[in-house]
Design a protein around this motif. Structure first.
Motif, PDB file in Angstrom:
ATOM      1  N   THR A 359      36.912 -10.945   5.784  1.00 31.54           N
ATOM      2  CA  THR A 359      35.617 -10.738   5.135  1.00 31.54           C
ATOM      3  C   THR A 359      34.829 -12.039   5.075  1.00 31.54           C
ATOM      4  O   THR A 359      33.629 -12.082   5.382  1.00 31.54           O
ATOM      5  N   GLY A 360      35.516 -13.102   4.690  1.00 36.24           N
ATOM      6  CA  GLY A 360      34.871 -14.409   4.654  1.00 36.24           C
ATOM      7  C   GLY A 360      34.432 -14.862   6.034  1.00 36.24           C
ATOM      8  O   GLY A 360      33.407 -15.538   6.190  1.00 36.24           O
ATOM      9  N   VAL A 362      33.326 -12.951   8.441  1.00 37.90           N
ATOM     10  CA  VAL A 362      32.064 -12.270   8.742  1.00 37.90           C
ATOM     11  C   VAL A 362      30.915 -12.886   7.947  1.00 37.90           C
ATOM     12  O   VAL A 362      29.834 -13.153   8.486  1.00 37.90           O
ATOM     13  N   LEU A 363      31.142 -13.147   6.666  1.00 34.75           N
ATOM     14  CA  LEU A 363      30.083 -13.709   5.823  1.00 34.75           C
ATOM     15  C   LEU A 363      29.697 -15.118   6.274  1.00 34.75           C
ATOM     16  O   LEU A 363      28.505 -15.461   6.337  1.00 34.75           O
ATOM     17  N   ALA A 364      30.700 -15.929   6.603  1.00 33.70           N
ATOM     18  CA  ALA A 364      30.418 -17.291   7.062  1.00 33.70           C
ATOM     19  C   ALA A 364      29.677 -17.272   8.391  1.00 33.70           C
ATOM     20  O   ALA A 364      28.854 -18.156   8.671  1.00 33.70           O
ATOM     21  N   GLY A 365      29.962 -16.256   9.194  1.00 33.28           N
ATOM     22  CA  GLY A 365      29.285 -16.159  10.476  1.00 33.28           C
ATOM     23  C   GLY A 365      27.807 -15.866  10.360  1.00 33.28           C
ATOM     24  O   GLY A 365      27.039 -16.074  11.312  1.00 33.28           O
ATOM     25  N   LEU A 366      27.367 -15.393   9.198  1.00 31.39           N
ATOM     26  CA  LEU A 366      25.951 -15.096   8.973  1.00 31.39           C
ATOM     27  C   LEU A 366      25.158 -16.317   8.537  1.00 31.39           C
ATOM     28  O   LEU A 366      23.925 -16.243   8.405  1.00 31.39           O
ATOM     29  N   GLU A 373      28.544 -25.139  16.441  1.00 30.38           N
ATOM     30  CA  GLU A 373      29.053 -25.602  15.154  1.00 30.38           C
ATOM     31  C   GLU A 373      29.569 -24.439  14.314  1.00 30.38           C
ATOM     32  O   GLU A 373      30.544 -24.585  13.576  1.00 30.38           O
ATOM     33  N   ARG A 374      28.915 -23.292  14.433  1.00 30.57           N
ATOM     34  CA  ARG A 374      29.356 -22.129  13.664  1.00 30.57           C
ATOM     35  C   ARG A 374      30.723 -21.653  14.137  1.00 30.57           C
ATOM     36  O   ARG A 374      31.575 -21.267  13.328  1.00 30.57           O
ATOM     37  N   LEU A 375      30.954 -21.680  15.446  1.00 32.32           N
ATOM     38  CA  LEU A 375      32.254 -21.267  15.971  1.00 32.32           C
ATOM     39  C   LEU A 375      33.355 -22.187  15.455  1.00 32.32           C
ATOM     40  O   LEU A 375      34.434 -21.727  15.058  1.00 32.32           O
ATOM     41  N   LEU A 376      33.090 -23.487  15.429  1.00 31.98           N
ATOM     42  CA  LEU A 376      34.077 -24.431  14.901  1.00 31.98           C
ATOM     43  C   LEU A 376      34.341 -24.167  13.423  1.00 31.98           C
ATOM     44  O   LEU A 376      35.487 -24.214  12.970  1.00 31.98           O
ATOM     45  N   LEU A 377      33.272 -23.889  12.672  1.00 32.30           N
ATOM     46  CA  LEU A 377      33.421 -23.591  11.253  1.00 32.30           C
ATOM     47  C   LEU A 377      34.278 -22.349  11.051  1.00 32.30           C
ATOM     48  O   LEU A 377      35.173 -22.318  10.196  1.00 32.30           O
ATOM     49  N   LEU A 378      34.021 -21.316  11.839  1.00 34.45           N
ATOM     50  CA  LEU A 378      34.757 -20.062  11.693  1.00 34.45           C
ATOM     51  C   LEU A 378      36.225 -20.232  12.080  1.00 34.45           C
ATOM     52  O   LEU A 378      37.111 -19.669  11.443  1.00 34.45           O
TER      53      LEU A 378
END
Length: 421
Positions: A359-360, A362-366, A373-378
């Motif tokens: 769930t997190g 999906v939310l972080a991906g938004l 950078e988002r891919l690394l974060l996820l």
């Protein structure tokens, strides 16, 4: 006990047979793709997916049965199998109805045939659990390999005679049922079929449903992680980033997970005996420790050998290697927890942690962050969530060991394990 036991004939044969089965399955799918029209291949793929979903509808009763058998005397096994069989009857009927409705608008005779074959196969699940309980997982893999071999010959016959793709699907489903019947016959060596086939009362079936709840919840969270992960990724990531995850997930994580899962299932009865756990824990620790650097050093080159068209950066590779290491660790501690009745209740919170992780994700991906950078974060978030779940179950295993002041001995060993000595 030493490390040589980990690579016993049982585990080695299970892994070998699994790899051979995977190759035959790949050949069957290649036959369909090569010799049928694209629309026919789509029918094959969609129907096969429906059958997989329907077969997985046992709500955790299969693993629940394994745990009950391992933790009870063999003379009680027929009763446990009978109770599980009674609980599976309504699920088998529901799964058959699902297949009948999901296949689509086609001949009712064809849909009914597929539904009946599938429903009958589900009823054999408790007998497959018997083989797991006596460390005879290799028999199940041998039967699966034989079934796929017969299926390959059947599909070849359909190709040579230019018959309809749906006949090939009936052949596939029928050979799987034949394999399931052979599994029942193999289980008859360890449990009385006459007593097992006595359908238990509704009260006993209800008890099975209640007991299987932790396994069901755990299966659902696992289904999201390994079945719906790429779909979830497509909701929050650009197409290029989804493609990276698809390659890493489909060609690396899934295959590594399946091989390790086969190894652990081949030794499932050992995992409930604390006196035999030490070498398994050492092997798992070394596996988790070595996986990230090995994947960084050789992962991208290995993917290039299969013609990977997606460019992977070093940080992405490193984080995914870390994520895989914790996922393999989760598979290990989960496999131990599932066969230990004193720890099964921890699967509820464990599954909640896993679900929160997704769930997190999906939310972080938004979040409004650039794609790379988002891919690394996820990936970092997934690694953290996987580590949290792993530590939770590992802590449960350590506490369980600390609470038992008695050294493991003959009385600590489940009957299935003692019988194998």
């Amino acid at each position: 006990m030493n490390l040589s036991r980990l690579f016993s004939v049982d585990a080695g044969l299970s892994l070998l047979l699994h790899c051979l089965k995977a190759l035959v399955a790949l050949f069957v799918n290649w036959l369909v793709l090569r010799h049928f029209a694209v629309d026919d291949f789509l029918v094959w793929s969609v129907t096969s997916s429906i059958l997989v979903v329907a077969t997985a509808s046992d709500l955790g009763i299969g693993q629940y049965t394994v745990t009950k058998l391992i933790n009870s005397h063999q003379r009680e096994w027929a009763g446990h199998v009978s109770e599980s069989l009674g609980a599976l009857i309504p699920l088998a009927l529901a799964s058959g109805l699902f297949v009948f409705l999901a296949i689509g608008e086609i001949s009712p005779i064809y849909k009914s045939t597929m539904a009946v074959l599938l429903a009958a196969r589900i009823l054999t699940i408790p007998f497959a659990a018997v083989l797991n309980a006596v460390n005879q997982f290799k028999i199940r893999k041998a039967v699966e390999l034989a079934a796929y071999g017969v299926a390959a010959l059947g599909v070849l016959a359909v190709v040579w005679t230019d018959a309809d793709i749906r006949l090939a699907l009936v052949v596939l489903n029928a050979t799987f049922l034949l394999g399931a019947i052979l599994t029942v016959a193999a289980a008859a060596r360890y449990v009385s079929l006459r007593q097992s086939l006595r359908v238990a009362s509704a009260v006993n079936s209800a008890q099975v449903f209640r007991g299987a709840i932790p396994f069901m919840i755990n299966n659902l969270s696992g289904l999201l992680t390994y079945g719906g992960f790429i779909w979830l990724s497509s909701l929050v990531l650009p197409q290029a980033e989804v493609a990276k995850l698809a390659v890493l997930h489909s060609f690396v994580l899934i295959n590594l997970y399946q091989v390790y899962d086969v190894f652990l299932k081949a030794r499932q009865a050992d995992l409930t005996d604390r006196s035999r756990l030490a070498p398994y824990r050492r092997l798992n620790f070394l596996f988790m420790l070595a996986l990230p650097p090995l994947f960084v050093l050789a992962g991208r080159e290995a993917l290039a050998l299969i013609g990977n068209p997606v460019a992977l950066d070093l940080p992405e590779t490193a984080l995914f290697g870390l994520f895989m290491a914790f996922e393999m660790g989760n598979l290990f501690v989960q496999s131990i927890t599932q066969v230990n009745q004193a720890l099964v209740h921890r699967l509820n919170i464990y599954s909640a942690i896993r679900s929160a992780m997704l769930t997190g994700f999906v939310l972080a991906g938004l979040l409004p962050i650039a794609g790379d950078e988002r891919l690394l974060l996820l990936l970092a978030y997934l690694s953290l969530g996987s580590m949290t779940a792993f530590v939770y179950l590992l802590r449960g295993l350590e506490l369980h060991g600390a609470d038992d002041d008695n050294p493991p001995g003959e009385l600590d060993c489940p009957q299935a394990v003692r019988d194998k000595r």
